[in-house]
Write a protein that holds these residues in place. Sequence first.
Motif, short mmCIF file in Angstrom:
data_model
loop_
_atom_site.label_atom_id
_atom_site.label_comp_id
_atom_site.label_asym_id
_atom_site.label_seq_id
_atom_site.Cartn_x
_atom_site.Cartn_y
_atom_site.Cartn_z
N ALA A 151 -1.08 -0.22 -6.70
CA ALA A 151 -0.58 -1.89 -6.47
C ALA A 151 0.30 -1.74 -5.20
O ALA A 151 0.35 -2.79 -4.52
CB ALA A 151 0.09 -2.25 -7.64
N SER A 152 1.02 -0.92 -5.13
CA SER A 152 2.18 -1.02 -3.87
C SER A 152 1.24 -0.76 -2.53
O SER A 152 1.75 -1.32 -1.57
CB SER A 152 3.17 -0.02 -3.96
OG SER A 152 2.60 1.38 -3.87
N LEU A 153 0.15 -0.10 -2.63
CA LEU A 153 -0.57 0.14 -1.55
C LEU A 153 -1.47 -1.09 -1.29
O LEU A 153 -1.62 -1.20 0.17
CB LEU A 153 -1.55 1.44 -1.37
CG LEU A 153 -0.75 2.93 -1.59
CD1 LEU A 153 -1.81 3.93 -1.58
CD2 LEU A 153 0.10 3.21 -0.22
N PHE A 154 -2.03 -1.62 -2.08
CA PHE A 154 -2.99 -2.80 -1.75
C PHE A 154 -2.49 -3.89 -2.65
O PHE A 154 -1.85 -4.67 -1.92
CB PHE A 154 -4.30 -2.42 -2.62
CG PHE A 154 -4.70 -1.00 -1.93
CD1 PHE A 154 -5.37 -0.92 -0.86
CD2 PHE A 154 -4.89 0.27 -2.64
CE1 PHE A 154 -6.12 0.11 -0.06
CE2 PHE A 154 -5.54 1.38 -2.25
CZ PHE A 154 -5.87 1.31 -0.86
N SER A 155 -3.16 -4.34 -3.72
CA SER A 155 -2.17 -5.43 -4.52
C SER A 155 -2.21 -5.15 -5.97
O SER A 155 -3.09 -4.57 -6.40
CB SER A 155 -3.08 -6.77 -4.22
OG SER A 155 -4.41 -6.73 -4.79
N TRP A 156 -1.67 -6.00 -6.82
CA TRP A 156 -1.42 -5.51 -8.24
C TRP A 156 -2.85 -5.73 -8.74
O TRP A 156 -3.03 -5.10 -10.05
CB TRP A 156 -0.47 -6.54 -8.85
CG TRP A 156 -0.86 -8.10 -8.68
CD1 TRP A 156 -0.59 -8.94 -7.87
CD2 TRP A 156 -1.51 -8.78 -9.71
NE1 TRP A 156 -1.14 -10.22 -8.01
CE2 TRP A 156 -1.66 -10.01 -9.11
CE3 TRP A 156 -2.08 -8.29 -10.99
CZ2 TRP A 156 -2.57 -11.00 -9.93
CZ3 TRP A 156 -2.69 -9.57 -11.76
CH2 TRP A 156 -3.00 -10.77 -11.35
N GLU A 157 -3.85 -6.51 -8.30
CA GLU A 157 -5.06 -6.55 -9.23
C GLU A 157 -5.65 -5.14 -9.43
O GLU A 157 -6.47 -4.79 -10.20
CB GLU A 157 -6.04 -7.28 -8.33
CG GLU A 157 -5.71 -8.88 -8.43
CD GLU A 157 -4.85 -9.31 -7.26
OE1 GLU A 157 -4.65 -10.40 -7.23
OE2 GLU A 157 -4.11 -8.49 -6.65
N TYR A 158 -5.37 -4.22 -8.49
CA TYR A 158 -6.11 -3.01 -8.32
C TYR A 158 -5.39 -2.13 -9.49
O TYR A 158 -6.14 -0.96 -10.10
CB TYR A 158 -5.65 -2.00 -7.20
CG TYR A 158 -6.55 -2.67 -6.05
CD1 TYR A 158 -7.83 -1.99 -5.63
CD2 TYR A 158 -6.24 -3.69 -5.03
CE1 TYR A 158 -8.54 -2.41 -4.71
CE2 TYR A 158 -7.11 -4.28 -3.96
CZ TYR A 158 -8.39 -3.69 -3.76
OH TYR A 158 -9.15 -4.03 -3.06
N SER A 159 -4.39 -2.40 -10.10
CA SER A 159 -3.78 -1.66 -11.10
C SER A 159 -4.45 -1.63 -12.04
O SER A 159 -4.77 -1.08 -13.07
CB SER A 159 -2.44 -2.08 -11.34
OG SER A 159 -1.67 -1.73 -12.52
N PHE A 160 -5.10 -3.08 -12.50
CA PHE A 160 -6.09 -3.38 -13.44
C PHE A 160 -7.26 -2.58 -13.47
O PHE A 160 -8.07 -2.12 -14.58
CB PHE A 160 -6.44 -4.81 -13.89
CG PHE A 160 -5.13 -5.44 -14.18
CD1 PHE A 160 -4.61 -5.29 -15.58
CD2 PHE A 160 -4.29 -6.29 -13.55
CE1 PHE A 160 -3.36 -5.95 -16.18
CE2 PHE A 160 -3.19 -6.85 -13.94
CZ PHE A 160 -2.84 -6.80 -15.09
N MET A 161 -7.77 -2.32 -12.36
CA MET A 161 -8.91 -1.80 -11.92
C MET A 161 -8.71 -0.09 -12.47
O MET A 161 -9.68 0.37 -13.27
CB MET A 161 -9.65 -1.42 -10.56
CG MET A 161 -9.73 -2.87 -10.18
SD MET A 161 -10.42 -2.85 -8.37
CE MET A 161 -10.78 -4.58 -7.95
N VAL A 162 -7.94 0.49 -12.26
CA VAL A 162 -7.37 1.79 -12.85
C VAL A 162 -7.43 1.74 -14.20
O VAL A 162 -7.93 2.64 -15.03
CB VAL A 162 -5.95 2.26 -12.52
CG1 VAL A 162 -5.79 3.59 -13.07
CG2 VAL A 162 -5.92 2.34 -11.06
N GLN A 163 -7.14 0.80 -14.97
CA GLN A 163 -6.92 0.55 -16.48
C GLN A 163 -8.43 0.49 -17.11
O GLN A 163 -8.61 1.26 -17.86
CB GLN A 163 -6.18 -0.55 -16.90
CG GLN A 163 -4.71 -0.68 -16.68
CD GLN A 163 -3.96 -2.02 -16.96
OE1 GLN A 163 -4.54 -2.69 -17.67
NE2 GLN A 163 -2.85 -2.15 -16.22
N ALA A 164 -9.14 -0.25 -16.34
CA ALA A 164 -10.58 -0.33 -16.83
C ALA A 164 -11.44 1.11 -16.51
O ALA A 164 -12.09 1.39 -17.41
CB ALA A 164 -11.44 -1.44 -15.77
N ILE A 165 -11.22 1.89 -15.38
CA ILE A 165 -11.82 3.26 -15.47
C ILE A 165 -11.30 3.88 -16.45
O ILE A 165 -12.49 4.82 -16.97
CB ILE A 165 -11.62 3.70 -13.80
CG1 ILE A 165 -12.17 2.85 -12.88
CG2 ILE A 165 -11.78 5.12 -13.95
CD1 ILE A 165 -11.56 3.05 -11.67
#
Length: 393
Positions: A151-165
């Motif tokens: 999230a710090s590198l890109f945006s907070w939405e990517y954090s949820f992608m990690v959760q989905a994976i």
Amino acid sequence: MKKYAYIGALGFLAVITTEFGIIGILPQVAEHYHISIDKAGYLLSAFALVIALTGPFMTLLASGFDRKKVMLTAIFIFLVTGVVSSFSPPFWLLMLVRILPAFLQPVYIATALSVAVSQGNKQNENELMSIVFSGVAIAMVTTVPFATYIASLFSWEYSFMVQAIISVVALLAIYFVLPPMPVKEKKSYGSQLKILTKPTFIVSTAMNFFMISAWFSTYSYFADYLNKAKGMDSTMVSYMLFVFGIIGVLANWVAGKMLNKNITSTALFFLSGTIIVPILLHFSGGNTVATIVVIALWGFLYSPSFLNASTYMISSAPEAMEFANSLATSFGNLGVTVGTTVGGWIIVSKGVQFTPWITIVFGVLAFTMILLRQYVERKELLRVDPTNVGIQP
């Protein structure tokens, strides 16, 4: 056989990544939706409140279903949450999809623990439970800080992608590794509800609530606290979450071994952190090295808290393990809600640097409940056998 315990831990990893992955990105979420940090904290506290209010009932309702199907259903809902959240929906929708998996979180935990201990013997029961709960610590050292870092590198939405994976991986593991597990003998609701009349169980429940409230009054705002009180940026916070988690993995292993020897002493030992850590955070001031050392200690003493709470409550009602554990999960999450809410109120009214002192207040109340249970047990033992003068370890 420990295989089922490790599968349970993997699912727990997905569950905890979804519930607590939000902690490291709360400041970014608040900024994106133009809301205050305490309002963003509702994403954590509302999740926990749903668990607290519905957990025991959902666990009772699911107690007659095939355990494999229950675990698959729960993780699938967590997957849906991660996918929808990654598209940064309106805040009301983000809140809604955050709440949905909360209905099945305690069901998953109770079922995973039941599956794990069903393959072992009484002597290593606590150790098998600690393997399942290691999913919490592993999430703290891997997926939660990684999600914050991404999230710090890109945006907070990517954090949820990690959760989905992570949810997809857990879903596949449960589907392909666990055999069908129909319930052979369903316990009656009455036999399980009977534990609610036991004084020791009631006191143990209160201890759980106060202990989790203590930790989460500060931990829920981990990122905000380190940002403002310790001057750390988002990348440094992700490193601190990593330190916090890596120590936590060790702590869960140690706690599992200690619980096999003495449950009360173990609970007291790790609960001491609710007094020690806030004092050390205060005196570490702006010294970064000292703060890192305190965070490591914080991670060690905090990480087994859910394991300790569940084991402590189950020890007072072993005849209804799944229901007792669901209540442990519910009241623990009620503690998350209250701790997060009180911590948010302190941040708004006083400042984030004051949240650790609330931890001490709740911690003292938790200590009091342990002493009260000891007193109640001693009284019950003397009533049964007046020649006894103490409690057996």
